[in-house]
Design an enzyme around this catalytic site. Structure first.
Site, PDB file in Angstrom:
ATOM      1  N   ARG A 182      -2.824  46.756 -17.288  1.00 15.84           N
ATOM      2  CA  ARG A 182      -1.755  47.230 -16.425  1.00 15.84           C
ATOM      3  C   ARG A 182      -2.361  48.006 -15.254  1.00 15.84           C
ATOM      4  NH1 ARG A 182       3.066  51.656 -17.662  1.00 15.84           N
ATOM      5  NH2 ARG A 182       4.289  51.215 -15.787  1.00 15.84           N
ATOM      6  N   HIS A 183      -1.737  47.892 -14.080  1.00 12.05           N
ATOM      7  CA  HIS A 183      -2.207  48.638 -12.914  1.00 12.05           C
ATOM      8  C   HIS A 183      -2.189  50.145 -13.174  1.00 12.05           C
ATOM      9  CE1 HIS A 183       1.812  50.121 -11.924  1.00 12.05           C
ATOM     10  NE2 HIS A 183       2.260  48.920 -12.234  1.00 12.05           N
ATOM     11  N   GLY A 184      -2.919  50.888 -12.345  1.00 13.28           N
ATOM     12  CA  GLY A 184      -2.935  52.343 -12.426  1.00 13.28           C
ATOM     13  C   GLY A 184      -1.625  52.962 -11.977  1.00 13.28           C
TER      14      GLY A 184
ATOM     15  N   THR B 140       1.327  54.955 -10.052  1.00 14.82           N
ATOM     16  CA  THR B 140       1.855  55.139  -8.707  1.00 14.82           C
ATOM     17  C   THR B 140       2.802  56.335  -8.713  1.00 14.82           C
ATOM     18  OG1 THR B 140       3.869  53.815  -8.950  1.00 14.82           O
ATOM     19  CG2 THR B 140       1.835  52.610  -8.436  1.00 14.82           C
TER      20      THR B 140
ATOM     21  N   ASN C 170       5.923  55.386 -10.481  1.00 14.05           N
ATOM     22  CA  ASN C 170       5.862  55.514 -11.936  1.00 14.05           C
ATOM     23  C   ASN C 170       6.231  56.933 -12.354  1.00 14.05           C
ATOM     24  OD1 ASN C 170       2.907  53.441 -12.125  1.00 14.05           O
ATOM     25  ND2 ASN C 170       4.985  52.862 -12.673  1.00 14.05           N
TER      26      ASN C 170
ATOM     27  N   ARG D 245      -0.709  47.583  -5.918  1.00 15.33           N
ATOM     28  CA  ARG D 245      -1.074  48.471  -7.020  1.00 15.33           C
ATOM     29  C   ARG D 245      -1.993  47.770  -8.019  1.00 15.33           C
ATOM     30  NH1 ARG D 245       4.468  47.337  -7.223  1.00 15.33           N
ATOM     31  NH2 ARG D 245       5.388  46.620  -9.196  1.00 15.33           N
TER      32      ARG D 245
ATOM     33  N   GLU E  62       5.191  41.719 -11.138  1.00 10.95           N
ATOM     34  CA  GLU E  62       6.226  42.326 -11.969  1.00 10.95           C
ATOM     35  C   GLU E  62       7.528  41.536 -11.844  1.00 10.95           C
ATOM     36  OE1 GLU E  62       7.407  43.681 -14.551  1.00 10.95           O
ATOM     37  OE2 GLU E  62       6.541  45.687 -14.280  1.00 10.95           O
TER      38      GLU E  62
END
Length: 207
Positions: free
Chosen positions: A8-10, A12, A15, A58, A82
């Site tokens: 999964r992306h880091g 943001t 988030n 991202r 996504e």
């Protein structure tokens, strides 16, 4: 058998604010960039044959340190974006409850065939997109080890498929930002989870 390292992306800012990102192009925040660096360090000693990333920024930013340590140019995959959330994208939960209470109530039932207004995908269509993309990748690179940087919703679809869980219902698995999920895919497209939600490389990272 193809090995899949799904990431999964880091983090943001969206988030943190619990704002629906969907397919809006939101960059990593400072913590997310630090998570990406830790990810690159964690995997520096692993041999990877291919690095694939969602084309959203991202995910691309998360893939950059890994690309550097591995000497691989990321292959961009729009099919691993996504889920599209239509009118909910860019809104927090509080905003949604105020502006779109009826649509939010319908979405919160987690029915597989419900698609929000504004160009959203149903969960069933999203699941089909994700699995088709991963199976195509695995078939093209059978017997190799692939790293794929993608999104939480994508990983939820993979988890459900691997464990034969229904598409209906809320997410049940942990999907940490910049976490590692190791799987195998056989020649028929079947998935086996080897480990899930591994974020040991992020321990001690400042908030």
């Amino acid at each position: 058998m193809t090995e899949l390292l799904l990431i999964r992306h880091g983090e943001t800012d969206w988030n943190r604010r619990q704002t629906f990102q969907g397919q809006i192009d939101v960059p990593l925040n400072a913590r997310g960039l630090a998570q990406a660096r830790r990810l690159g360090e964690r995997l520096a000693g692993e041999a990877l044959d291919l690095l694939v990333s969602s084309d959203l920024i991202r995910a691309r930013q998360t893939a950059e340190p890994l690309a550097s340590t591995q000497g691989l140019a990321p292959q961009l995959a729009p099919a691993l974006r996504e889920q599209a959330f239509g009118i909910l994208e860019g809104l927090s939960f509080d905003d949604i409850r105020q502006r779109h209470p009826e649509e939010f109530s319908l979405w919160a039932r987690h029915e597989p065939d419900y698609a929000l207004p504004g160009g959203a995908e149903s969960r069933r269509d999203f699941h089909a997109r994700v699995l088709a993309a991963l199976r195509e990748l695995a078939a093209a690179h059978r017997g190799r080890r692939l790293a794929v940087v993608t999104h939480g919703g994508v990983l939820d679809m993979v988890w459900r498929e691997a464990l034969n869980k229904p598409l209906h219902g809320a997410r049940e698995c942990a999907i940490p930002n910049a976490g590692l999920n190791r799987l195998r895919m056989d020649a028929q497209g079947g998935l086996q989870i080897l480990s899930w939600g591994d974020d040991a490389h992020l321990q001690g990272l400042e908030d």
